[in-house]
Design an enzyme around this catalytic site. Structure first.
Site, short mmCIF file in Angstrom:
data_model
loop_
_atom_site.label_atom_id
_atom_site.label_comp_id
_atom_site.label_asym_id
_atom_site.label_seq_id
_atom_site.Cartn_x
_atom_site.Cartn_y
_atom_site.Cartn_z
CG ASP A 121 16.81 46.89 19.22
OD1 ASP A 121 17.03 45.71 18.88
OD2 ASP A 121 17.04 47.32 20.36
NE ARG A 129 14.72 45.60 21.26
CZ ARG A 129 14.88 45.77 22.55
NH1 ARG A 129 14.17 45.07 23.40
NH2 ARG A 129 15.74 46.65 23.02
CG ASP A 165 16.50 55.62 23.70
OD1 ASP A 165 17.01 56.75 23.81
OD2 ASP A 165 17.15 54.60 23.41
CB SER A 214 22.50 52.51 25.91
OG SER A 214 21.31 51.99 25.34
#
Length: 395
Positions: A123, A94, A14, A172
């Site tokens: 996220d 995060r 990504d 992922s």
């Protein structure tokens, strides 16, 4: 003069794609920031990849100790398991990563902030709220803004010569000290069992035939030693991860409610997190009154919800932190876990603050508990229940 954007860069699919989109679609110079929270990645390789992709400047920030002390330790104190399953590994990291991005943005005087989050995941919420809490700069999220899917991204990466490892092509992955999240591909069928090659931390075959005992010592709610060995906070988690994972402990597979309303199938590897939180919650029950335990369960649930939902900076979370910290003053002691063939359970606990009294609890001779006093207590305790049933029977 070109505008500049700062991007939270992991080196994965990504964020690699995002660099090229920012350069080509937005005509921007890109500054990348990699925050090491225990991914186990080669930071030099990530920096080299960023340079190869043509970034203006790259920053590597080692934030592992800060991650443990300011994010993981509060989560342990809160027995934080979202929907009683997920240890919040990605969710905890995060806000820290986003804050470091804001710090670099101020230093570099950039024009925009960027991330590689999709519009389907959690996220984006965690990044956006933290970024907006610390900056008024616009946020660019190409994966979300352009509604890109994984197949399109992989094709884009191939056209631009962006190297993607074989694991990332299949799943992922997001990994840090506290857990490893595995999504996508084969796992999107919620009835399909995850393949063994999805797991790195937890063994699924050839497990030891004898059980392993693990002792975790806490001081004021924080783990400080394992197997009678005091360790720094990072090593303690790494050690527990290795021991529990070798005994098949730590795989979570469940249906999770995302912030955006989607139900998703989530698979995690969290050996240390599961063992430490289970031990901590058990120790709390020994040193807290039943009223503290009952109320704290509600607080813990709300704390986990806020952390999961990207509301790390919300005033309510800060308020809950104060209560939780106060409740941890007596959470000192040792808990013993038994690990065997993928299962684990608490088999012993001790604390200088224990409210357990053998003299009161024992059924043996010499008990300090006078059973005769219980008759009146039971009658009064159930008085309204019994009276309600008598009236119901009359009707």
């Amino acid at each position: 003069m070109k505008q500049k954007a700062v991007l939270a860069f992991s080196g994965g699919l990504d964020t690699s794609v995002v660099i090229k989109y920012l350069q080509e679609k937005h005509n921007m110079d890109v500054i990348t920031v990699t925050v090491d929270v225990g991914e186990g990645s080669d930071q030099k390789k990530i920096a080299a990849k960023a340079k190869k992709l043509g970034v203006l400047r790259h920053y590597n920030i080692d934030a592992k100790l800060e991650f443990v002390q300011k994010f993981i330790h509060p989560a342990i104190k809160a027995n934080a398991l979202y929907q009683k399953k997920y240890c919040l590994a990605t969710a905890l990291a995060r806000p820290l990563i986003a804050q470091k991005v804001v710090d670099i943005a101020k230093k570099e005087k950039v024009d925009a902030l960027a991330h590689g989050c999709t519009g389907k995941g959690n996220d984006q919420v965690r990044f956006d709220i933290t970024l907006r809490s610390g900056s008024n700069l616009p946020i660019i999220a190409p994966i979300r803004d352009l509604n890109l899917d994984r197949t399109t991204e992989l094709a884009f990466a191939e056209r631009h010569g962006i190297s993607i490892d074989s694991v990332s092509k299949k799943f992922s992955i997001d990994q840090n000290l506290w857990g490893r999240a595995i999504e996508g591909g084969h796992l999107e069928d919620p009835y399909s069992e995850p393949p063994d090659d999805a797991f790195i931390w937890v063994k699924t075959k050839n497990l030891p035939d004898k059980p392993r005992y693990l002792e975790i010592e806490f001081e004021n709610g924080v783990p400080v030693a394992v197997d009678k060995k005091r360790m720094n906070p990072i090593k303690l988690i790494e050690y527990t991860n290795k021991v529990a994972g070798d005994y098949g402990v730590g795989i979570i597979d469940h249906i999770e409610d995302r912030v955006v309303g989607i139900k998703s199938r989530e698979v995690y590897e969290t050996p240390a997190a599961l063992c430490i939180i289970e031990a901590h919650a058990d120790l709390e029950k020994m040193v807290h009154t039943k009223h503290e335990t009952k109320f704290k369960e509600m607080v813990d649930s709300e704390w986990a919800f806020l952390a999961y939902s990207g509301l790390w900076q919300d005033p309510l979370k800060r308020d809950l932190d104060k209560f939780i910290d106060e409740s941890q003053k007596t959470v000192t002691g040792t808990v013993r876990l038994k690990l065997y063939k993928g299962a684990f359970r608490v088999v012993g606990r001790k604390s200088k603050h224990s409210l357990y009294s053998h003299d009161i609890a024992t059924y043996g001779k010499g008990s300090a508990f006078d059973q005769r006093k219980a008759t009146g207590f039971v009658e009064l305790w159930g008085l309204q229940t019994t009276e309600a049933n008598k009236l119901l029977n009359k009707r």
